[in-house]
Scaffold this active site. Structure first.
Site, PDB file in Angstrom:
ATOM      1  N   GLY A 143      47.940  35.436 -15.373  1.00  0.00           N
ATOM      2  CA  GLY A 143      46.417  34.229 -15.413  1.00  0.00           C
ATOM      3  C   GLY A 143      46.943  33.628 -14.153  1.00  0.00           C
ATOM      4  CB  VAL A 144      43.679  33.292 -11.599  1.00  0.00           C
ATOM      5  CG1 VAL A 144      43.553  32.374 -10.291  1.00  0.00           C
ATOM      6  CG2 VAL A 144      44.222  34.475 -11.796  1.00  0.00           C
ATOM      7  CG  ASP A 191      59.253  28.812 -15.849  1.00  0.00           C
ATOM      8  OD1 ASP A 191      59.936  29.411 -15.770  1.00  0.00           O
ATOM      9  OD2 ASP A 191      58.462  29.853 -16.060  1.00  0.00           O
TER      10      ASP A 191
HETATM   11  N1  LIG Z   1      47.095  19.893 -16.871  1.00  0.00           N
HETATM   12  C1  LIG Z   1      47.375  20.033 -15.614  1.00  0.00           C
HETATM   13  N2  LIG Z   1      47.041  18.849 -14.731  1.00  0.00           N
HETATM   14  C2  LIG Z   1      47.452  18.947 -13.400  1.00  0.00           C
HETATM   15  N3  LIG Z   1      47.274  20.048 -12.961  1.00  0.00           N
HETATM   16  C3  LIG Z   1      48.116  21.294 -13.658  1.00  0.00           C
HETATM   17  C4  LIG Z   1      48.322  21.996 -14.754  1.00  0.00           C
HETATM   18  N4  LIG Z   1      48.307  22.283 -14.822  1.00  0.00           N
HETATM   19  C5  LIG Z   1      48.534  22.851 -13.819  1.00  0.00           C
HETATM   20  N5  LIG Z   1      48.929  22.571 -13.007  1.00  0.00           N
HETATM   21  C6  LIG Z   1      48.671  22.780 -11.212  1.00  0.00           C
HETATM   22  O1  LIG Z   1      48.607  24.059 -11.694  1.00  0.00           O
HETATM   23  C7  LIG Z   1      50.120  25.005 -10.782  1.00  0.00           C
HETATM   24  C8  LIG Z   1      49.638  26.521 -12.244  1.00  0.00           C
HETATM   25  O2  LIG Z   1      50.011  26.401 -13.810  1.00  0.00           O
HETATM   26  P1  LIG Z   1      50.566  27.313 -13.772  1.00  0.00           P
HETATM   27  O3  LIG Z   1      52.094  26.773 -13.733  1.00  0.00           O
HETATM   28  O4  LIG Z   1      50.451  27.129 -15.757  1.00  0.00           O
HETATM   29  O5  LIG Z   1      50.769  28.775 -13.643  1.00  0.00           O
HETATM   30  P2  LIG Z   1      51.161  29.852 -13.986  1.00  0.00           P
HETATM   31  O6  LIG Z   1      49.485  30.937 -13.922  1.00  0.00           O
HETATM   32  O7  LIG Z   1      52.040  30.111 -15.056  1.00  0.00           O
HETATM   33  O8  LIG Z   1      52.024  29.683 -12.544  1.00  0.00           O
HETATM   34  P3  LIG Z   1      53.249  30.463 -13.135  1.00  0.00           P
HETATM   35  O9  LIG Z   1      53.038  32.135 -13.418  1.00  0.00           O
HETATM   36  O10 LIG Z   1      53.243  30.104 -11.075  1.00  0.00           O
HETATM   37  O11 LIG Z   1      54.022  29.432 -13.286  1.00  0.00           O
HETATM   38  C9  LIG Z   1      51.261  24.082 -11.570  1.00  0.00           C
HETATM   39  O12 LIG Z   1      52.044  24.066 -10.809  1.00  0.00           O
HETATM   40  C10 LIG Z   1      50.332  23.242 -11.448  1.00  0.00           C
HETATM   41  O13 LIG Z   1      50.599  22.550 -10.101  1.00  0.00           O
END
Ligand SMILES: Nc1ncnc2c1ncn2[C@@H]1O[C@H](COP(=O)(O)OP(=O)(O)OP(=O)(O)O)[C@@H](O)[C@H]1O
Length: 499
Positions: A152-153, A312
């Site tokens: 995801g992005v 995670d």
């Molecule tokens: N509800 C939220 N409020 C504020 N910041 C958020 C929130 N959700 C996500 N983020 C920010 O967005 C970043 C990425 O979110 P997330 O980890 O869910 O994405 P991802 O695509 O799974 O990334 P990764 O695989 O690198 O962990 C987080 O590290 C955080 O800084």
């Protein structure tokens, strides 16, 4: 035992004033004394044994949501068995007690059934009523890209204000929602990648887990607002692509605070609303770190109590809110071992820097879960035998080490630490003797080394019967957290805010 014999007004009595639960209280509940109990024969089961005996024996405290069910069950039991001989009553009572223990022991089959068959449909109904399940892409503006994972992005975004014109909404370029005062309700949007193998499934799991944790542990995770599917291809939207939406909880995650040279002081006034005066820097650091750890482990306890293992846990998945709360995010890799959700035996989606040596929450030979109700019935056995929650506890231990030992905060240092740990069988005490990195362990060594002791009990191999690492509940009882000055400081900060 003392509480069984105490002739006080119990919480059970207080709760019995609830109309639908009301039933006459035996006199012995208010006039009960040790002398009477030892001298009288137990002829009328609940006439002689106070009800809080059962509450204590079954480990159901006042805050337990199952308390009303236990109370109701006991009063029904009295009525149903009133004509039976004493022996028969005891047999039924013992069988019922064992059944109750089985249903309520972790991961909680009974609460799981209540959640799946009552709370989830209620949540669906309520969300539909207030329009949460009917989100559309036109409800949001998408801002800057925040990050990208395998599936995801993630973007900053905002809910479109009511007076916003359609033209503005469909604007030619990306809107900078972060600094635009017109957008009051900021959100985080995650676009599930289209065409990437496994991404769709990952998005569905993440959505399911977000609804699940929003019922089970709402204080511990980012508020989930729902999902929508893009109706057309425009800007970042691809027709048919799924988007997940959360309330924006805070500008930074723990990783970004940790990477700052000023850590942990950059979190001091956020956590405590003031500078902790009168303490030397090591003690101040220790209090801030303890408060962060307390919050992380409390949140882990909440999700583990409901059968969820996050899998995670790392600083980037801990968002720090303006109020100094640490919230868990990114449940895409989580697994619900109550029903075997998102559990694929030989698959692990792990960050090697924070992942425990066993790599999997359950042994690899554990079979693929059967259908959900059957998996639920076996889940207490599976949980007791394997303690899958200890997976997250290792990651929490690594976070403690990183926060408390400045030399371990960079990615390169963490990688080196992990390879050194591996070489010594993940035994922190041995690592301390042999490492060449000359770590500064002063924060952990404070108060007779309580922090160090906790770290050694989190960062370790699994021992006999896959135990040997502290669970979240046990960690919160560790001397490190007892009489914690961090709590006193946190409470003081709340009091001073209320003034
Ligand atoms: N509800 C939220 N409020 C504020 N910041 C958020 C929130 N959700 C996500 N983020 C920010 O967005 C970043 C990425 O979110 P997330 O980890 O869910 O994405 P991802 O695509 O799974 O990334 P990764 O695989 O690198 O962990 C987080 O590290 C955080 O800084």
């Amino acid at each position: 035992m003392a509480s069984i014999l105490r002739p006080t007004t119990t919480s059970l009595q207080k709760n019995l004033s609830v109309p639908w639960l009301s039933c006459p209280l035996p006199n012995s509940l208010t006039t009960f004394t040790p002398t009477r109990r030892s001298s009288s024969k137990c002829t009328a089961l609940f006439g002689e044994i106070p009800r809080d005996f059962f509450q204590n024996a079954l480990n159901v405290d006042d805050s337990n949501p199952l308390l009303p069910f236990l109370q109701y069950g006991l009063s029904q039991f009295e009525q149903v068995t009133s004509g039976l001989p004493e022996n028969g009553r005891w047999v039924i009572l013992t069988a019922t007690g064992l059944g109750w223990i089985y249903l309520t022991v972790r991961p909680g089959v009974l609460m799981g059934a209540i959640d799946a068959y009552i709370l989830a449909p209620l949540q669906l109904g309520f969300d539909s009523l207030i329009g949460r399940r009917n989100l559309k892409m036109s409800d949001f503006v998408v801002g800057e890209r925040l990050g990208e994972g395998s599936f995801g992005v993630v973007y900053y975004g905002a809910i479109v204000p009511k007076n916003f014109s359609v033209d503005e909404r469909v604007g030619k370029a990306k809107t900078r929602v972060e600094n635009d005062d017109r957008f009051k309700e900021r959100v985080i949007l995650k676009k599930v990648k289209v065409g990437t193998k496994g991404a769709e499934e990952f998005g569905d799991y993440e959505e399911w887990f977000n609804y699940r944790v929003s019922r089970a542990a709402p204080q511990s995770c980012a508020e989930f607002l729902g999902s929508f599917v893009a109706e057309q291809t425009r800007l970042e939207f691809t027709k048919g692509g799924k988007w997940l939406v959360w309330k924006f909880e805070g500008d930074r995650n723990l990783a970004s605070y940790l990477n700052n040279r000023n850590f942990p002081f950059n979190l001091e006034s956020i956590m405590f609303k003031r500078i902790l005066e009168g303490l030397d820097p090591i003690k101040r650091s220790a209090l801030i770190i303890k408060q962060i750890m307390r919050q992380i482990i409390t949140s882990l306890k909440r999700i583990h109590d409901t059968g969820i293992v996050h899998r995670d846990i790392k600083p980037a998945n801990l968002v720090v809110t303006k109020k100094g709360q640490i919230k868990l995010i990114d449940f895409g890799a989580a697994t619900d071992l109550r029903i075997g959700k998102n559990y694929i035996p030989d698959s692990g989606l792990l960050d090697p820097d924070y992942c425990p040596p066993e790599l999997f929450v359950l042994p690899e030979e554990t079979p693929t879960p059967p259908p959900e109700p059957i998996a639920a019935i076996f889940s207490p056995v599976l949980w007791q035998l394997n303690s899958p929650d200890l997976f997250d506890m290792y990651s929490a231990g690594i976070i403690l080490m990183q926060m408390a030992v400045p030399g371990l905060r960079s990615t390169a240092a963490l990688k080196n630490f992990n390879s050194e740990l591996k070489a010594v069988g993940h035994d922190l005490n041995t690592w301390r003797e042999v490492t060449r990195s000359r770590p500064d362990l002063r924060i952990l060594d404070l108060d007779s080394g309580r922090g160090w002791d906790l770290a050694t009990k989190l960062v370790s191999e699994r021992g006999f019967l896959r135990r040997g690492r502290l669970s979240a509940a046990a960690a919160l009882r560790h001397p490190y957290f007892l009489l914690g000055g961090d709590q006193a400081a946190a409470v003081l900060s709340k009091l001073s805010l209320k003034k």
